[in-house]
Design a protein around this motif. Structure first.
Motif, PDB file in Angstrom:
ATOM      1  N   ASP A  36       0.873  -1.172   0.000  1.00 17.51           N
ATOM      2  CA  ASP A  36       0.000   0.000   0.000  1.00 17.51           C
ATOM      3  C   ASP A  36       0.910   1.221   0.000  1.00 17.51           C
ATOM      4  OD1 ASP A  36      -2.062   1.798   0.238  1.00 17.51           O
ATOM      5  OD2 ASP A  36      -2.360   1.464   2.388  1.00 17.51           O
ATOM      6  N   GLY A  39      -0.139   4.993   0.916  1.00 17.91           N
ATOM      7  CA  GLY A  39      -1.565   5.130   1.152  1.00 17.91           C
ATOM      8  C   GLY A  39      -2.349   5.679  -0.016  1.00 17.91           C
ATOM      9  N   TYR A  40      -1.738   5.811  -1.187  1.00 19.14           N
ATOM     10  CA  TYR A  40      -2.412   6.345  -2.370  1.00 19.14           C
ATOM     11  C   TYR A  40      -3.040   5.206  -3.160  1.00 19.14           C
ATOM     12  CZ  TYR A  40       0.224  10.610  -1.362  1.00 19.14           C
ATOM     13  OH  TYR A  40       0.745  11.718  -0.762  1.00 19.14           O
ATOM     14  N   ASP A  41      -4.360   5.246  -3.312  1.00 18.52           N
ATOM     15  CA  ASP A  41      -5.038   4.125  -3.961  1.00 18.52           C
ATOM     16  C   ASP A  41      -4.824   4.092  -5.463  1.00 18.52           C
ATOM     17  OD1 ASP A  41      -6.579   6.274  -4.686  1.00 18.52           O
ATOM     18  OD2 ASP A  41      -8.407   5.607  -3.660  1.00 18.52           O
ATOM     19  N   LYS A  44      -0.563   0.940  -7.477  1.00 15.77           N
ATOM     20  CA  LYS A  44      -0.682  -0.486  -7.187  1.00 15.77           C
ATOM     21  C   LYS A  44       0.693  -1.130  -7.344  1.00 15.77           C
ATOM     22  CE  LYS A  44      -5.190   0.081  -7.093  1.00 15.77           C
ATOM     23  NZ  LYS A  44      -5.941   0.109  -5.827  1.00 15.77           N
TER      24      LYS A  44
END
Length: 254
Positions: A36, A39-41, A44
């Motif tokens: 992760d 924490g930035y979605d 990937k």
């Protein structure tokens, strides 16, 4: 462990960190991880690796990938596919020395067209890795690793050098169940990075880990859990500017 793993590499992930460590891998195994990243979605990052002993050393394969997404579209995809081999050069009752090498296929692509409708294309390159790992009297380990020894380039017509990575470290076990490691890392023209970490086995099932590194200054902490053939790993890595990063890993040995 703060990134200090070159001298401790002894599992499937040695494909990425020091292929000589494959020589010390016991049995067949597979390992996968997900990161992760800050924490930035929209980022990937993950990997998978497997190792199989042969009549001459151990062979491993691994895949890493990174994607950047926006509004359901892949803006950029990076990946590497690595095949590695580690084997013992010499071994006696007090010491051992292993050598390893790997070949990596790197890929970079931009699946989405630019705002002007231009196809941004893709590129590939092949990198060569080498490493050594030695043990002294069962308590001390030392390792050296060079990534992209052949100085691969990517891009056409304006080719860019892929990063070359040099690392060397020492691991010392003062007594059973405890590992301490220090390491120096150098990437191209960047400053030398110093890493240090520890691993402490609380019992047969749980291991605690922690470490520090500079360039940039970061701290990491985590644990590993084992049960029969399965192991689970987790770690958290801080960053002086960006949010922290969570790492998750799952492995099996058979």
């Amino acid at each position: 462990m703060g990134g200090a793993f070159t001298a401790l590499s002894d599992d499937e992930t040695a494909v990425f960190t020091n292929p000589a460590g494959l020589a010390f891998k016991e049995g067949r195994g597979a390992y996968s991880s997900y990161v992760d990243l800050y924490g930035y979605d929209f980022l990937k990052l993950g990997s998978a690796a497997a190792a199989v002993p042969t009549g001459f050393g151990t062979v491993g394969v691994g895949v890493r990938y990174l994607t950047v997404e926006y509004d359901g579209s892949d803006l950029e995809t990076e990946y590497s596919v690595t095949a590695a081999h580690g084997f013992t050069v010499m071994e006696d009752s007090h010491s051992s020395l292993a050598f390893g090498y790997g070949l990596s296929l790197f890929g970079l692509s931009f699946p989405t067209e630019s705002v002007s409708g231009e196809d941004l294309g893709s590129a590939n390159a092949v990198g060569v890795d080498v490493g050594i790992l030695g043990t002294l009297r069962g308590r001390t380990r030392f390792g050296l690793f060079v990534k992209n020894l052949n100085n691969p380039k990517m891009g056409d017509p304006n080719a860019k050098d892929l990063p070359q990575w040099f690392s060397g470290g020492i691991c010392y076990s003062p007594y059973g169940g405890v590992q301490t490691a220090i390491e120096l890392q150098k990437q191209d023209n960047e400053d030398i990075r110093a890493c240090g970490g520890f691993e402490f086995e609380i019992n047969d099932y749980v291991t605690l880990r922690g470490g520090l590194q500079n360039q940039p200054n970061r701290m990491s902490t985590g644990f590993g859990a084992r049960w029969e053939m399965v192991r689970l790993d987790y770690s958290y890595t801080s960053h002086p500017v960006l949010p922290g990063t969570h790492h998750f890993g799952l492995g099996v040995t058979f």
